[in-house]
Structure formats: structure tokens, C-alpha cells
Design an enzyme around this catalytic site. Sequence first.
Site, PDB file in Angstrom:
ATOM      1  N   SER A  14       3.978   2.431   8.245  1.00  0.00           N
ATOM      2  CA  SER A  14       3.761   1.432   7.213  1.00  0.00           C
ATOM      3  C   SER A  14       5.053   1.202   6.432  1.00  0.00           C
ATOM      4  CB  SER A  14       2.664   1.888   6.248  1.00  0.00           C
ATOM      5  OG  SER A  14       1.418   1.911   6.882  1.00  0.00           O
ATOM      6  N   ASP A  32       1.321  -7.655   2.196  1.00  0.00           N
ATOM      7  CA  ASP A  32       1.428  -6.208   2.013  1.00  0.00           C
ATOM      8  C   ASP A  32       2.892  -5.799   1.838  1.00  0.00           C
ATOM      9  OD1 ASP A  32       0.934  -3.522   1.883  1.00  0.00           O
ATOM     10  OD2 ASP A  32      -0.358  -3.462   3.650  1.00  0.00           O
ATOM     11  N   HIS A  73       0.820  -1.213   0.000  1.00  0.00           N
ATOM     12  CA  HIS A  73       0.000   0.000   0.000  1.00  0.00           C
ATOM     13  C   HIS A  73       0.853   1.263   0.000  1.00  0.00           C
ATOM     14  CE1 HIS A  73       0.225  -0.144   4.555  1.00  0.00           C
ATOM     15  NE2 HIS A  73       0.200   1.167   4.399  1.00  0.00           N
TER      16      HIS A  73
END
Length: 718
Positions: free
Chosen positions: A655, A232, A88
Site C-alpha cells: 500500500s 487513496d 489509509h
Amino acid sequence: MNNISKTIVACAALASTGMPSHADEGMWMLSNIDGKTAQVMKELGLQLTQSQLYGTDGTSLKDAVVDFGDFCSGVVVSPDGLVFTNHHCGYGAIQKLSTPEDDILKNGFVARNHSEERPVDGLFVKFLQRTEDCTGRVMLALDSLYQANPSTPAADINHNCLDSICSAVEDEYTAANPGLECQVKSYYGGNAYYVSFYKVYNDVRLVFTPTETLGKFGGDTDNWMWPRQTSDFSVFRIYADKQGEPAYYSPDNQPLHPKRWARVSTEGYRPGDYCMTMGYPGSTSRYLSSWGIDERINARNVSTIQVRGKKQEVWKEFMDADRAVAIKYASKWASSSNYWKNSIGMNKAIKELNVIGQKQDLESRIRKWYSADESLQRRFGDMFQSLGKAYADRREAIRASGFFSETFNRGIEIYRVANILNRMSQDADSAQIASTRESLGKFFKDYDARLDESTMATLMQYYREQVKGEQYMPRFYQSVDGDFGADCKAFARHLFANTICTSPDCLDKLLADSTLRDTDPALTYAQQVADKSQEIFGSMKESSKVISYNEHLLTQALLEMEQEEPHYSDANFTLRLSYGYIQDYTAQGQHFQYYTNAQSLLDKAAKQDEIEDYKLEADIISLMQEGKWGRYADKGTGDMHLCFISNNDITGGNSGSPMFNGNGELIGLAFDGNWESMSGDINFEPDLQRCIGVDIRYVLFLIDKWGKADHLIREMGL
């Protein structure tokens, strides 16, 4: 010693000498980890020394960690500049490189050699070189202003001068350090300041991405939830000139050979094993007052939830109908829906965990503390009353501003085009024209006017329903009522049919005909949006100034009251370390184990006819059903571990952060938090808060077995 100096001393002590009450709580500055804190980390299982964690010669572990594009984190994993981050985080770059004919967003991508790696325009990474305390320089300048202007309230001086002081200090550092980017940032609510020095590399190329179904597995259904099975991750490479120095894209550039990269481990983990993250957490508000928390959930978050919910309904209709539109809006959708669901979860958790009540209890302790000392009473005695009144004064306006921003600034996209044109002078020079043309070209690549027209009609009507008071209505609502029979859909249809702002050649049309500035409906619409925005935010100027200063005082009071205890600064997108251990948790009577396996992925994929977010391609399902994990299997269970949880303290911006074991080896990439602790940006709940990471063995398995990219496995020394 004056009051400012006392707070500086307290902040310095707290930042460098404290030992945390919970080993799993805190976003700590790597440059200020002292012996006591290092001892706690060692007892939990860390095998590295402080100098091996943070050094200034380019060989410590922090030198393998990057700021990925100023919005995420990443980690270098090879001597040839290979970077792992989240899928992402790379999503915008992957979307930018995708077309309906070459849909790498959907199908994934593998570069078989360096020549196939794809440059990403505008993407960069930063390596932190060092961090230095510059509190004294900022406070000395501020203190001199206090003394030179004794009749001016401190809140006014802070509001009007602090940014300029920091910019001036930043400019001095930049001039003295050519080739480095220098950033001065506030810590501890403006009670301390540090400067960070970065080396920035602007040639970053896509190397590998899994399919969208893998990289986003679970989608909005599972976002901010545990258990997860999302792969991810995405893979990029940093390029430099022949001397290894930063350079913009050139076919002559070569892969960067960093001094330090992270060793990848396939040994796995067990409950209780040491785990730490290094990355760039974006923003937390753990020192925020109870009034500020109430405003956050009942004004700001409510507008995010409601307006984005309406917008996403419109977007989904168009995206489902046309794959080309779906590609254009994929990254925008991911960003919008991520914070939409975050706001929902935050409001729920804050109420269920009584976070406001906890903060009010702390404020009562602070009030009791300063009331016992006359000098403290003089400094802090008016603080809570001022906060309560200022928050009440702007309550209505702050709610309206939230709906206004979500509707007109973030929701209806044509405003961005029209606003750019409105700011462009008719006699602009060639450089400005070229820069504007480039910006507009990027915008129109991912824009659909039909979708935007429908969004305008929906959101304008919704704004009118939710926000009461003519003082919050832009002037074009008079036209809606007078010329279009109060029909926002008719207004939007007219605007889009008669504007130049839906076409990439809009700039040339404006420069050729200056009368359009007064006659084009989108240009006049955008000007009225800007005027009303300035008016709404201007109405809150005084109350916002009082709030900012007294929130700063509240943090100062807490630091002084608890100066024997450790306090980390709120996140501000600077490099931080959090440490803890692998741990499961129990919430609302349900126990969650610390990892997920391949079978749990297949179980969800079996529901893909009912839940679109669980869709997987047949070849991926077959690969997972075979169960031939090889060296990527967990040595304890023999199973393939997909994702896992630890009690590390993270937030947005983390992230892509590497998750390291006690030896400083990479075991995963942090990508999310859990639903039960969505109040974490405001208040840390050690029993509930968990960091969700993708297991590095799952990453390697997909690179190797799905992508057939064994050259990347070899490059990592595996």
C-alpha cells in the site's frame, strides 16, 4: 558440497538469473535482477537500465521509494522531501492529529506553508541504502552447530538457534555501519539470508489529506473490490537536521533534500503499457504446504472472520452514537475491518480456485521427484508424513489459539493496560516509569471504557460458545460461573467498575498501593489471560517446531527440483519490484475495464442515502460535476481517470507503492487488490490477480482544484 551448500547455490541462482514464466508474477529483489530478467522487462517497455533501477550511490529509482512507518510504502516526489502514500497508510497519523474541534480526518487538511505542516509523533520513513547476501555467514554458523551436536535433531537446532544467529550477524553489521539500521532476514523459507541497510528519518509531518469521504470512498463496501473510485492518497514531508541527516523532531529541522525523487507524469496509460511497482510487500505464503493452507482457512481465518465480526458490531454502535468515539476508533476500525474482509475473500477464493488441490498436485510431483533418487529420499522421504501428522496434532489447539488471540489479545483492550502494569515492577526506576506513562498516555487518548466493557461482555460469551474444552478456558470463567451466574455481561460490569485500569492515572495508583496487584480485577484477569496463552501455545511447541522445519525442507525440495526455473522469495517487508502491464480482466462472466472515471464516482454518490460508504460532500460533487479537468484529463478519452488496474504482483505492505511507467515516472499509487484473487498471498492467479492504483492525475487534480494547493504542484515541477 553438502546439502545446505547445494540449496544455497540453487537459491542464489534462482534469485539472480531466472526469467519469469509470467511477466506479471513475482516480487523480485532489486539487487538481484540479472540480464535475462532485465531483457524481459525491456521487451515489455522498460526504458531504464538495471543500475538506474538499483544503485548504492543514492541516485537510482529505488532511492525515491520509502518504507513508510514499517507498515506501508511511499514515494518521494519533490526535491524538498514531499512523500506520497495512501490515505489509509496515513490514516493513523491523521486520526492522531484529529480532535472533535479540529476534525481533519473528516474535513481534510492542507498546509499552506512549511510552518503549518504537522509533526506526527512516532512516524518515520526508511530509505534502503543497499542489500547484501549474508547466507554463507548464517549457514556456516548453523552447519557448525549441526556438526557439534550430531545427536540433536536439526529441527531443534533451527528452532532454538536461528534467531540468535541472525541477531548476532545483525549486530556485527550494525557495529560496522554506524548511523544505519541493519536488518537480517530470511528468504526462501530459511534457505537464504540477506542484510538490508537503511537510513531512518524520524521527523515526518502531515502536509495534505483529502476528506475522509474521498480518501475512504467506498469504505468497507468496496474494500478489496474493483471497480474503485477511492482517492487513496495522503501527503507528508520528511525533515532532517541542517546537514540533511536524520533527526528527531525539532523546529530547527529543515525539509530533506534527497538525491533522488520520482518525476510525476500526467501522460497517462493505455492497455498493454508497461507498469511496475516498487515497495515493501509484507507477507506471502506461496511455498506453504497443502496442510498449511488448510489450517490457514479453517483455523486462523475463521477466528478472524467470526470474532472481528462480533467486535465490529459493538464498535459500530458506539462509533455511530458519538463522533468523539468515532475519531478515537477510526484507525483501529480500519485495521480490524481490512483484515476481516481480507480473510473472508481469501477463504472464498482458495475454495473456488481449488488452491489446495493445486498445491497437492505440486506435492505429488515433489514426492515422485525425490522417490527416484536414494539420496533425495533420505533427505525428504519423511517430510510429508511429518507435516501431515504435526498439523493434525495441533489442529484443535491452533483453532482455539486463533479465537483466544482475537478475543483476549486483540479484542478486549483493557488487557493491554493491565498487562503493561503487570510487567511493571513495584520498584521500577524513573526512566521505566516515564516510558510506561508515555505509552499509557497514547493508549488512553484513543480509548473508550464503555465501548470496551461492552466488547468484553460480547466476546467472552462468544469465545465460550465457539471454543470447547476446559483446557482452553482462562481461570476467570470459573468466577463468571460461580459469582456472576454465568453472565459475562455482569462479570464485565463488575471488572470495569472496580479496576484502576480505565484511568490514565492507573500507574500512579499501582505504584502507591502494591496490594492492587492481588486485588484489582483487571490485573488478575490479565495475568490469567497471559497464563492461559502461554499454556495453549506451549501445548503446540513440538508440533510447531516440526512444521517449521519441514515447511523449510519443502521449500528446499521445490527449489532443487526446479532449479532451472525462477523462484522469487516470499514477501518479508523488504524492498521488492513487480512488473507487468495495464490490463483489464474477466471473472465469472463479467468483464472489467482497466480504469474508472468521474461519472462512475457520481453514480455511486447518488446512492449515498442507501449506502453510507458512498457519501460525498456537496462541494466535492459539484467539483466533479463541473468536469473541468484541465491538464489532468486523459488525453485519449478526455475524461478524468480515477483508478486503474495492472497485473502487478502485490500484497499488504505494498500500500502506497509507486506505480511507474516504462520511463520510471510516477503514474499512480497502489492501494488494493481485487476480490476475485484474494487467494493471492497463497497462490498467484495471472488471469485474475490485479493491482488497484489511484491515478496520479486524480491525486494532482484534488490537490490543485479541491485543496487549492498549487504550491505543491509547483514544488513537483509541474
